[in-house]
Design an enzyme around this catalytic site. Structure first.
Site, mmCIF file in Angstrom:
data_model
loop_
_atom_site.group_PDB
_atom_site.id
_atom_site.type_symbol
_atom_site.label_atom_id
_atom_site.label_comp_id
_atom_site.label_asym_id
_atom_site.label_seq_id
_atom_site.Cartn_x
_atom_site.Cartn_y
_atom_site.Cartn_z
ATOM 1 N N TYR A 99 46.783 22.501 -3.527
ATOM 2 C CA TYR A 99 45.528 21.742 -3.386
ATOM 3 C C TYR A 99 45.789 20.456 -2.589
ATOM 4 C CZ TYR A 99 41.579 18.780 -4.517
ATOM 5 O OH TYR A 99 40.509 17.927 -4.408
ATOM 6 N N GLU A 150 34.726 18.243 -9.984
ATOM 7 C CA GLU A 150 35.036 16.860 -10.361
ATOM 8 C C GLU A 150 34.250 16.453 -11.602
ATOM 9 O OE1 GLU A 150 37.450 15.075 -9.374
ATOM 10 O OE2 GLU A 150 38.000 15.930 -7.448
ATOM 11 N N TRP A 156 43.013 17.275 -13.870
ATOM 12 C CA TRP A 156 42.654 18.062 -12.698
ATOM 13 C C TRP A 156 43.353 19.420 -12.735
ATOM 14 C CZ3 TRP A 156 38.779 18.632 -9.861
ATOM 15 C CH2 TRP A 156 38.826 19.210 -8.599
#
Length: 186
Positions: A16, A38, A46
């Site tokens: 990512y 998000e 995350w």
């Protein structure tokens, strides 16, 4: 060259970081995906959200904005029980309400991208941090965008979430200066 430290040794986080984080995007579907993820992250790591990303894509038909805007409460409950997504009911309902808000913005501004990127004159903000610890969690700009999104009925768009979103879609380049993926090193 050294890299940003936050992905650690996690291959999914590294991928990512290397291929998406802080890379400018103007694709409304991707912007909606990142806004959704998000928002789902709020209060979580995350890493957890990224590990569920494929399930989110399946559940929300690749983040089809029109499809998501029409989901009923029953369908959202089905997603909550049948898919490996974050089970928080309000976060799941925010997918629908945020999709509706995006559709309104698209009518007003031509695209969600136009609405967002006008805050930076359609250019990314390139920061030059020496250390990961210098990267802020929020800024006055993320606060401004957060207030505007909330005024437009978006959910789970606090200033910290919005700043992470800005990084995710490349409105901000917060790679440390020595990172191979910083704009100046690509």
């Amino acid at each position: 060259m050294s890299a940003c430290l936050w992905p650690g040794n996690n291959p999914m986080m590294q991928l990512y970081h290397d291929q998406e984080w802080c890379r400018p995007s103007h694709d409304d579907s991707y912007l909606f995906e990142m806004l959704t993820l998000e928002g789902a992250q709020s209060g979580l790591s995350w890493n957890i959200v990224l590990s569920k990303r494929e399930e989110y894509k399946r559940a929300f038909r690749n983040f089809d904005i029109v499809y998501c805007s029409k989901l009923s409460d029953e369908e959202l409950e089905g997603i909550r029980t049948q898919y490996n997504v974050i089970k928080h009911q309000l976060k799941l309902k925010s997918v629908r309400s945020n999709a509706l808000a995006v559709l309104k913005i698209q009518l007003e501004f031509g695209s969600f991208s136009n609405f967002l990127w006008r805050y930076t004159d359609f250019k990314p903000i390139i920061n030059h941090w020496e250390l990961d610890g210098q990267i802020p969690a929020q800024t006055s700009l993320s606060e401004q965008i957060s207030k505007d999104l909330k005024r437009r009925s978006f959910k789970f768009v606090g200033s910290v979430t919005v700043y992470s979103f800005m990084q995710a879609i490349g409105m901000v380049d917060d790679h440390v200066r020595s990172c191979l993926h910083h704009t100046n090193n690509r």
